[in-house]
Design a protein around this motif. Structure first.
Motif, PDB file in Angstrom:
ATOM      1  N   GLY A 176      -6.918  37.374 -15.643  1.00  0.00           N
ATOM      2  CA  GLY A 176      -6.835  36.687 -14.426  1.00  0.00           C
ATOM      3  C   GLY A 176      -8.147  35.648 -14.110  1.00  0.00           C
ATOM      4  N   ARG A 177      -9.468  36.103 -14.414  1.00  0.00           N
ATOM      5  CA  ARG A 177     -10.429  35.323 -14.282  1.00  0.00           C
ATOM      6  C   ARG A 177     -10.903  34.336 -15.172  1.00  0.00           C
ATOM      7  N   ASN A 178     -10.162  34.303 -16.234  1.00  0.00           N
ATOM      8  CA  ASN A 178     -10.365  33.219 -17.401  1.00  0.00           C
ATOM      9  C   ASN A 178      -8.954  32.448 -17.578  1.00  0.00           C
ATOM     10  N   SER A 179      -7.936  32.439 -16.613  1.00  0.00           N
ATOM     11  CA  SER A 179      -6.769  32.032 -16.487  1.00  0.00           C
ATOM     12  C   SER A 179      -6.410  30.495 -16.871  1.00  0.00           C
ATOM     13  N   LEU A 180      -7.442  30.040 -16.200  1.00  0.00           N
ATOM     14  CA  LEU A 180      -7.660  28.426 -16.110  1.00  0.00           C
ATOM     15  C   LEU A 180      -7.884  28.087 -17.598  1.00  0.00           C
ATOM     16  N   LEU A 181      -8.836  28.670 -18.224  1.00  0.00           N
ATOM     17  CA  LEU A 181      -9.193  28.396 -19.812  1.00  0.00           C
ATOM     18  C   LEU A 181      -8.024  28.666 -20.621  1.00  0.00           C
ATOM     19  N   ILE A 182      -7.382  29.649 -20.421  1.00  0.00           N
ATOM     20  CA  ILE A 182      -6.146  30.268 -21.080  1.00  0.00           C
ATOM     21  C   ILE A 182      -5.270  28.994 -21.269  1.00  0.00           C
ATOM     22  N   TYR A 183      -4.828  28.729 -19.981  1.00  0.00           N
ATOM     23  CA  TYR A 183      -3.717  27.613 -19.623  1.00  0.00           C
ATOM     24  C   TYR A 183      -3.939  26.458 -20.193  1.00  0.00           C
ATOM     25  N   PHE A 184      -5.258  25.828 -19.939  1.00  0.00           N
ATOM     26  CA  PHE A 184      -5.289  24.315 -20.399  1.00  0.00           C
ATOM     27  C   PHE A 184      -5.892  24.711 -22.099  1.00  0.00           C
ATOM     28  N   GLY A 185      -6.616  25.750 -22.336  1.00  0.00           N
ATOM     29  CA  GLY A 185      -6.882  25.929 -23.589  1.00  0.00           C
ATOM     30  C   GLY A 185      -5.867  25.826 -24.822  1.00  0.00           C
ATOM     31  N   GLN A 186      -4.753  26.576 -24.410  1.00  0.00           N
ATOM     32  CA  GLN A 186      -3.675  26.629 -25.173  1.00  0.00           C
ATOM     33  C   GLN A 186      -2.914  25.087 -25.666  1.00  0.00           C
TER      34      GLN A 186
ATOM     35  N   ALA B 255      -6.205  36.581 -25.899  1.00  0.00           N
ATOM     36  CA  ALA B 255      -6.681  37.872 -25.243  1.00  0.00           C
ATOM     37  C   ALA B 255      -8.100  38.055 -25.991  1.00  0.00           C
ATOM     38  N   ALA B 256      -8.471  37.841 -27.042  1.00  0.00           N
ATOM     39  CA  ALA B 256      -9.701  38.144 -27.621  1.00  0.00           C
ATOM     40  C   ALA B 256     -10.622  37.088 -26.763  1.00  0.00           C
ATOM     41  N   VAL B 257     -10.404  35.994 -26.576  1.00  0.00           N
ATOM     42  CA  VAL B 257     -11.341  35.045 -26.091  1.00  0.00           C
ATOM     43  C   VAL B 257     -11.693  35.448 -24.488  1.00  0.00           C
ATOM     44  N   ALA B 258     -10.324  35.705 -23.902  1.00  0.00           N
ATOM     45  CA  ALA B 258     -10.542  36.094 -22.584  1.00  0.00           C
ATOM     46  C   ALA B 258     -11.366  37.574 -22.413  1.00  0.00           C
ATOM     47  N   THR B 259     -11.285  38.318 -23.218  1.00  0.00           N
ATOM     48  CA  THR B 259     -11.645  39.749 -23.001  1.00  0.00           C
ATOM     49  C   THR B 259     -13.616  39.420 -23.468  1.00  0.00           C
ATOM     50  N   LEU B 260     -13.706  38.687 -24.570  1.00  0.00           N
ATOM     51  CA  LEU B 260     -15.196  38.227 -24.901  1.00  0.00           C
ATOM     52  C   LEU B 260     -15.734  37.631 -23.607  1.00  0.00           C
ATOM     53  N   LEU B 261     -15.241  36.599 -22.837  1.00  0.00           N
ATOM     54  CA  LEU B 261     -15.648  35.886 -21.849  1.00  0.00           C
ATOM     55  C   LEU B 261     -15.874  36.868 -20.587  1.00  0.00           C
ATOM     56  N   HIS B 262     -14.977  37.684 -20.491  1.00  0.00           N
ATOM     57  CA  HIS B 262     -14.941  38.735 -19.457  1.00  0.00           C
ATOM     58  C   HIS B 262     -16.235  39.568 -19.570  1.00  0.00           C
ATOM     59  N   TRP B 263     -16.472  39.996 -20.681  1.00  0.00           N
ATOM     60  CA  TRP B 263     -17.560  41.002 -21.182  1.00  0.00           C
ATOM     61  C   TRP B 263     -18.825  40.446 -20.917  1.00  0.00           C
ATOM     62  N   ARG B 264     -19.055  39.151 -21.473  1.00  0.00           N
ATOM     63  CA  ARG B 264     -20.186  38.472 -21.207  1.00  0.00           C
ATOM     64  C   ARG B 264     -20.153  37.994 -19.676  1.00  0.00           C
ATOM     65  N   ARG B 265     -19.599  38.063 -18.816  1.00  0.00           N
ATOM     66  CA  ARG B 265     -19.374  37.589 -17.426  1.00  0.00           C
ATOM     67  C   ARG B 265     -19.460  35.896 -17.338  1.00  0.00           C
ATOM     68  N   TRP B 266     -18.769  35.354 -18.330  1.00  0.00           N
ATOM     69  CA  TRP B 266     -18.610  33.742 -18.215  1.00  0.00           C
ATOM     70  C   TRP B 266     -17.411  33.505 -17.948  1.00  0.00           C
ATOM     71  N   TYR B 267     -17.152  32.623 -16.681  1.00  0.00           N
ATOM     72  CA  TYR B 267     -15.933  32.180 -16.067  1.00  0.00           C
ATOM     73  C   TYR B 267     -16.056  30.867 -16.125  1.00  0.00           C
ATOM     74  N   ILE B 268     -14.757  30.183 -15.835  1.00  0.00           N
ATOM     75  CA  ILE B 268     -14.611  28.716 -15.277  1.00  0.00           C
ATOM     76  C   ILE B 268     -14.525  28.767 -14.097  1.00  0.00           C
ATOM     77  N   ILE B 269     -15.355  28.160 -13.173  1.00  0.00           N
ATOM     78  CA  ILE B 269     -15.146  27.949 -11.682  1.00  0.00           C
ATOM     79  C   ILE B 269     -14.637  26.858 -11.227  1.00  0.00           C
ATOM     80  N   VAL B 270     -13.804  26.482 -10.711  1.00  0.00           N
ATOM     81  CA  VAL B 270     -13.205  24.911 -10.150  1.00  0.00           C
ATOM     82  C   VAL B 270     -13.505  24.998  -8.743  1.00  0.00           C
TER      83      VAL B 270
END
Length: 100
Positions: free
Chosen positions: A30-40, A85-100
Motif C-alpha cells: 500500500g505504501r509503495n503502490s505508486l512505485l509498483i504501478y508505474f514501475g511495472q 513484492a521484494a521491492v516493496a518489502t525492501l523499501l518498506h523495511w528501509r522506510r523509503w516511500y514515494i510521496i506525492v
C-alpha cells in the motif's frame, strides 16, 4: 469509561496487527503502490524497446519461460509479482516511500 475502554481496545488491536506479517506485507504494498504501478510500466517499456541481437528482451524472456514452464504466462506473472513484492518489502523495511 466506555470511550476509554474502546480506545484501549483499539490500541491493543493496532499493536497486534502491526506485528502481523500479512498486515506488514499489505502495508508495504500500500505504501509503495505508486512505485509498483508505474514501475511495472517502465520495466515493460524498457524490456520491449531494448534488444539483444535484434530481438527485444521481453521476447527472450517469453521464449525462456516457454522452454521450461508448462504455463509460461502464469510463471511470468508469478515472477513479476515476486519481484515487485521484494521491492516493496525492501523499501518498506528501509522506510523509503514515494510521496506525492
Amino acid at each position: 469509561v466506555t470511550i476509554l475502554l474502546l480506545a484501549w481496545f483499539q490500541l491493543i488491536l493496532a499493536h497486534l496487527s502491526a506485528k502481523n506479517p500479512v498486515t506488514w506485507f499489505l502495508q508495504a504494498f500500500g505504501r509503495n503502490s505508486l512505485l509498483i504501478y508505474f514501475g511495472q510500466f517502465v520495466l515493460m517499456a524498457l524490456m520491449a524497446n531494448l534488444s539483444v541481437a535484434g530481438i527485444p528482451l521481453n521476447r527472450h524472456l517469453q521464449s525462456w519461460f516457454a522452454v521450461w514452464s508448462p504455463y509460461p504466462v502464469f510463471t511470468y506473472t508469478a515472477l513479476m509479482f515476486a519481484l515487485w513484492a521484494a521491492v516493496a518489502t525492501l523499501l518498506h523495511w528501509r522506510r523509503w516511500y514515494i510521496i506525492v
